[in-house]
Design a protein around this motif. Sequence first.
Motif, PDB file in Angstrom:
ATOM      1  N   TRP A   1       0.841  -1.202   0.000  1.00  0.00           N
ATOM      2  CA  TRP A   1       0.000   0.000   0.000  1.00  0.00           C
ATOM      3  C   TRP A   1       0.874   1.249   0.000  1.00  0.00           C
ATOM      4  O   TRP A   1       0.625   2.190  -0.742  1.00  0.00           O
ATOM      5  N   LEU A   2       1.931   1.253   0.844  1.00  0.00           N
ATOM      6  CA  LEU A   2       2.821   2.411   0.912  1.00  0.00           C
ATOM      7  C   LEU A   2       3.497   2.690  -0.426  1.00  0.00           C
ATOM      8  O   LEU A   2       3.595   3.843  -0.852  1.00  0.00           O
ATOM      9  N   GLU A   3       3.948   1.635  -1.088  1.00  0.00           N
ATOM     10  CA  GLU A   3       4.613   1.821  -2.373  1.00  0.00           C
ATOM     11  C   GLU A   3       3.678   2.454  -3.391  1.00  0.00           C
ATOM     12  O   GLU A   3       4.068   3.350  -4.136  1.00  0.00           O
ATOM     13  N   THR A   4       2.436   2.006  -3.404  1.00  0.00           N
ATOM     14  CA  THR A   4       1.449   2.605  -4.312  1.00  0.00           C
ATOM     15  C   THR A   4       1.180   4.050  -3.928  1.00  0.00           C
ATOM     16  O   THR A   4       1.141   4.933  -4.784  1.00  0.00           O
ATOM     17  N   GLU A   5       1.011   4.295  -2.643  1.00  0.00           N
ATOM     18  CA  GLU A   5       0.742   5.654  -2.169  1.00  0.00           C
ATOM     19  C   GLU A   5       1.906   6.597  -2.452  1.00  0.00           C
ATOM     20  O   GLU A   5       1.687   7.755  -2.812  1.00  0.00           O
ATOM     21  N   LEU A   6       3.136   6.129  -2.287  1.00  0.00           N
ATOM     22  CA  LEU A   6       4.297   6.984  -2.528  1.00  0.00           C
ATOM     23  C   LEU A   6       4.375   7.411  -3.989  1.00  0.00           C
ATOM     24  O   LEU A   6       4.814   8.524  -4.294  1.00  0.00           O
ATOM     25  N   GLU A   7       3.952   6.533  -4.883  1.00  0.00           N
ATOM     26  CA  GLU A   7       3.913   6.907  -6.300  1.00  0.00           C
ATOM     27  C   GLU A   7       2.866   7.977  -6.551  1.00  0.00           C
ATOM     28  O   GLU A   7       3.100   8.915  -7.299  1.00  0.00           O
ATOM     29  N   LEU A   8       1.712   7.822  -5.915  1.00  0.00           N
ATOM     30  CA  LEU A   8       0.600   8.755  -6.148  1.00  0.00           C
ATOM     31  C   LEU A   8       0.691  10.017  -5.299  1.00  0.00           C
ATOM     32  O   LEU A   8       0.295  11.094  -5.741  1.00  0.00           O
ATOM     33  N   ARG A   9       1.162   9.855  -4.063  1.00  0.00           N
ATOM     34  CA  ARG A   9       1.231  10.979  -3.115  1.00  0.00           C
ATOM     35  C   ARG A   9       2.554  10.923  -2.359  1.00  0.00           C
ATOM     36  O   ARG A   9       2.672  10.207  -1.370  1.00  0.00           O
ATOM     37  N   PRO A  10       3.533  11.685  -2.766  1.00  0.00           N
ATOM     38  CA  PRO A  10       4.836  11.653  -2.078  1.00  0.00           C
ATOM     39  C   PRO A  10       4.756  11.985  -0.590  1.00  0.00           C
ATOM     40  O   PRO A  10       5.583  11.520   0.194  1.00  0.00           O
ATOM     41  N   GLU A  11       3.735  12.738  -0.171  1.00  0.00           N
ATOM     42  CA  GLU A  11       3.613  13.082   1.251  1.00  0.00           C
ATOM     43  C   GLU A  11       3.310  11.856   2.119  1.00  0.00           C
ATOM     44  O   GLU A  11       3.406  11.903   3.342  1.00  0.00           O
ATOM     45  N   ALA A  12       2.986  10.733   1.494  1.00  0.00           N
ATOM     46  CA  ALA A  12       2.742   9.500   2.248  1.00  0.00           C
ATOM     47  C   ALA A  12       4.021   8.981   2.895  1.00  0.00           C
ATOM     48  O   ALA A  12       3.973   8.086   3.738  1.00  0.00           O
ATOM     49  N   ALA A  13       5.150   9.561   2.546  1.00  0.00           N
ATOM     50  CA  ALA A  13       6.427   9.139   3.134  1.00  0.00           C
ATOM     51  C   ALA A  13       6.428   9.280   4.654  1.00  0.00           C
ATOM     52  O   ALA A  13       7.165   8.581   5.348  1.00  0.00           O
TER      53      ALA A  13
END
Length: 192
Positions: A152-164
Amino acid sequence: MRVYFFGKPEKQLLGVYHPPQTALPRKQGVVLCYPLGHEYVNARRTFRVLASRLARSGFHVLRFDYFGTGDSAGDEREGNLGQWTQDVRAAMDELRESQGVQSVSLVGLRLGATIAALAADERPEVDRVVLWEPIADGKKYVEDIKGRHQAWLETELELRPEAAQYVGAEEVLGHPLTNELLAELQSIAQDK
């Protein structure tokens, strides 16, 4: 259906009672034991439907949120297997005392099944225990949920860098996973 709080004043649990929907109700109760985390979210409708069907078959049914989960008292980071096992026992006691049932069956899904098995130990009023895909290998379970969180994090990081900001957090898919709970979960082992 009746929604109410029960249990110790400092550890109130939200319960949803489904009364028997037959002319001759059974003297048997069923306590439904939810899974935790993202599986809890996915199981809510299934448990509501199951509770309604059991009530239509004449059973007294209680589904509830464990301490620190859902709408029960407590912070999400306060929950642990020992507390949740006591919560299942409190739900059994509540159903017996409030509805006069003579025996109680437990139905648990995933981690809820494991907790139900722990709660049934040394309780003579437990008639049956339905273990629906229980967690028998805690290490594998933790690896699985952490793997899902990482994907989930990997997908989110692609879509939303603030998910870091969620990388390394004590959570899995939006639900807390403290070091203490992690250790407890990893200690679950299938008896050989």
